[in-house]
Design a protein around this motif. Structure first.
Motif, PDB file in Angstrom:
ATOM      1  N   UNK A  97       0.770  -1.375   0.116  1.00 25.84           N
ATOM      2  CA  UNK A  97       0.086  -0.053  -0.005  1.00 25.84           C
ATOM      3  C   UNK A  97       0.853   1.385  -0.006  1.00 25.84           C
ATOM      4  N   UNK A  98       0.684   2.058  -0.952  1.00 27.48           N
ATOM      5  CA  UNK A  98       1.297   3.552  -1.026  1.00 27.48           C
ATOM      6  C   UNK A  98       0.636   4.234   0.066  1.00 27.48           C
ATOM      7  N   UNK A  99       1.793   5.060   0.856  1.00 28.29           N
ATOM      8  CA  UNK A  99       1.405   5.931   2.151  1.00 28.29           C
ATOM      9  C   UNK A  99       1.647   7.337   1.640  1.00 28.29           C
ATOM     10  N   UNK A 100       0.855   8.151   2.347  1.00 26.61           N
ATOM     11  CA  UNK A 100       0.792   9.557   2.190  1.00 26.61           C
ATOM     12  C   UNK A 100       0.914  10.312   3.325  1.00 26.61           C
ATOM     13  N   UNK A 101       1.268  11.675   3.308  1.00 28.56           N
ATOM     14  CA  UNK A 101       1.228  12.644   4.321  1.00 28.56           C
ATOM     15  C   UNK A 101      -0.003  12.971   4.897  1.00 28.56           C
ATOM     16  N   UNK A 103      -2.611   6.026   1.659  1.00 29.34           N
ATOM     17  CA  UNK A 103      -3.054   6.945   0.651  1.00 29.34           C
ATOM     18  C   UNK A 103      -4.216   6.499   0.077  1.00 29.34           C
ATOM     19  N   UNK A 104      -4.825   5.434  -0.075  1.00 29.68           N
ATOM     20  CA  UNK A 104      -5.863   4.997  -0.889  1.00 29.68           C
ATOM     21  C   UNK A 104      -7.105   5.478  -0.037  1.00 29.68           C
ATOM     22  N   UNK A 105      -8.373   6.019  -0.724  1.00 32.34           N
ATOM     23  CA  UNK A 105      -9.198   6.679   0.094  1.00 32.34           C
ATOM     24  C   UNK A 105     -10.231   5.503   0.523  1.00 32.34           C
ATOM     25  N   UNK A 106     -10.036   4.217  -0.031  1.00 37.66           N
ATOM     26  CA  UNK A 106     -10.717   3.158   0.554  1.00 37.66           C
ATOM     27  C   UNK A 106     -10.378   2.489   1.802  1.00 37.66           C
ATOM     28  N   UNK A 123     -10.491  19.072   9.214  1.00 43.83           N
ATOM     29  CA  UNK A 123      -9.372  19.567   8.708  1.00 43.83           C
ATOM     30  C   UNK A 123      -8.165  18.722   8.675  1.00 43.83           C
ATOM     31  N   UNK A 124      -8.583  17.821   8.035  1.00 46.17           N
ATOM     32  CA  UNK A 124      -7.209  16.660   7.773  1.00 46.17           C
ATOM     33  C   UNK A 124      -7.558  16.004   6.325  1.00 46.17           C
ATOM     34  N   UNK A 125      -6.270  16.163   5.645  1.00 45.79           N
ATOM     35  CA  UNK A 125      -6.566  15.631   4.287  1.00 45.79           C
ATOM     36  C   UNK A 125      -4.926  14.706   4.275  1.00 45.79           C
ATOM     37  N   UNK A 126      -5.010  13.900   3.108  1.00 48.13           N
ATOM     38  CA  UNK A 126      -4.015  12.921   2.948  1.00 48.13           C
ATOM     39  C   UNK A 126      -3.501  13.112   1.677  1.00 48.13           C
TER      40      UNK A 126
END
Length: 306
Positions: free
Chosen positions: A167-171, A247-250, A260-263
């Motif tokens: 799985x790809x990770x994001x900030x 990172x995957x929205x699912x 107030x949070x986003x990836x």
């Protein structure tokens, strides 16, 4: 009792339930006249009149009322022969516990469900939650049959592992500070503290990720102790820190994201979280898990990717 007599009982029960020869005949997919003759044959064989009939009504006689529960019981016993035989000869199912760390992707859950279905005739797979390190320990000492685990895990020679997902990770960042952005560079996060994963799910991978971030210039830390994913999101939402997550929205971890949070994907850093399926070698090679592991190798022949 031969086949004809068994059919006679079926005819009798149908008429007794409907108290109407025409209606019973339709349900039996036959004409009323042959049905009436079969009932007469049964009455002659038993030596008792079973129905009182006139032009407008059909009623059970005392003999018919006595025969009805007997006939139903006989037919129920006969009709149950197949499933009783199948139940007796079917191998008994064994319950297996499968360890499941938090945040498992729905596609991975779907494959685990496919595995449970594939081996369902002999095994009933139950899921057991926990952190990777405790789950792996439970496989080693036999409390769990298999476990999903966030890799890497200790190189225990008694264990085998099968890669099942990457799985790809994001900030995970405050939305208001990165509004309109499609990605983020690590250098842009240096002013924020890094909030690691909750203690309950921290494992070798995330400890290594923490060290890697420090080497890349992310020096500030917020220790959140026993906080949950929701607690981490709370800290990020307040603008005190950033974190790293799927990172995957699912991904189910996204369900903990506050307003107030986003990836965002990293533009200059490419972390991935690998997940494996682990079991003990001695249970897979000629042991009680041989069939389950063989099925898993087929289902996970191609690891999932996000």
């Amino acid at each position: 009792m031969n086949r004809v007599e068994l059919l006679h009982l079926r005819y009798f029960v149908a008429v007794a339930q409907e108290l109407n020869f025409s209606t019973a005949a339709r349900k039996l997919h036959m004409a009323a006249s042959p049905l009436s003759r079969r009932i007469k044959d049964l009455e002659n064989e038993l030596g008792h009149r079973l129905f009182d009939r006139d032009t407008h009504h059909v009623r059970l006689t005392p003999a018919g009322s006595a025969l009805l529960p007997i006939a139903r019981g006989v037919l129920e016993q006969v009709d149950s022969i197949q499933w009783r035989l199948d139940e007796t000869t079917r191998p008994r199912r064994t319950t297996l516990l499968l360890g499941v760390p938090s945040g498992i992707h729905p596609d991975l859950r779907a494959r685990m469900a496919a595995l449970a279905e594939r081996v369902g005739d002999r095994f009933e797979i139950k899921r057991w939650p926990g952190g990777t390190e405790r789950l792996v320990d439970a496989v080693c000492d036999g409390r769990l049959a298999l476990t999903l685990a966030r890799l890497p895990v200790g190189g225990d020679p008694a264990l085998e592992q099968l890669p099942v997902m990457s799985e790809r990770l994001g900030a995970v960042v405050p939305r208001d500070r990165f509004a309109g952005r499609e990605s983020v560079a690590l250098a842009e996060l240096s002013g924020l503290a890094y909030a690691g994963s909750p203690t309950a799910v921290t494992n070798a991978y995330f400890r290594g990720l923490d060290q890697q971030l420090a080497e890349l210039g992310i020096k500030k830390r917020i220790e959140i102790g026993s906080a949950t994913f929701e607690g981490v999101s709370e800290i990020v939402s307040s603008g005190l820190a950033f974190s790293i997550s799927m990172l995957d929205p699912r991904s189910p971890v996204q369900n903990y994201r506050l307003d107030n949070v986003t990836v965002l994907p990293f533009s200059d850093f490419h972390p991935r979280l690998e997940t494996g399926l682990l079991w003990r070698k001695d249970r897979a090679h000629g042991g009680d898990l041989e069939e389950v592991v063989a099925a898993a190798r087929e289902i996970f022949a191609e690891p999932l990717h996000t």
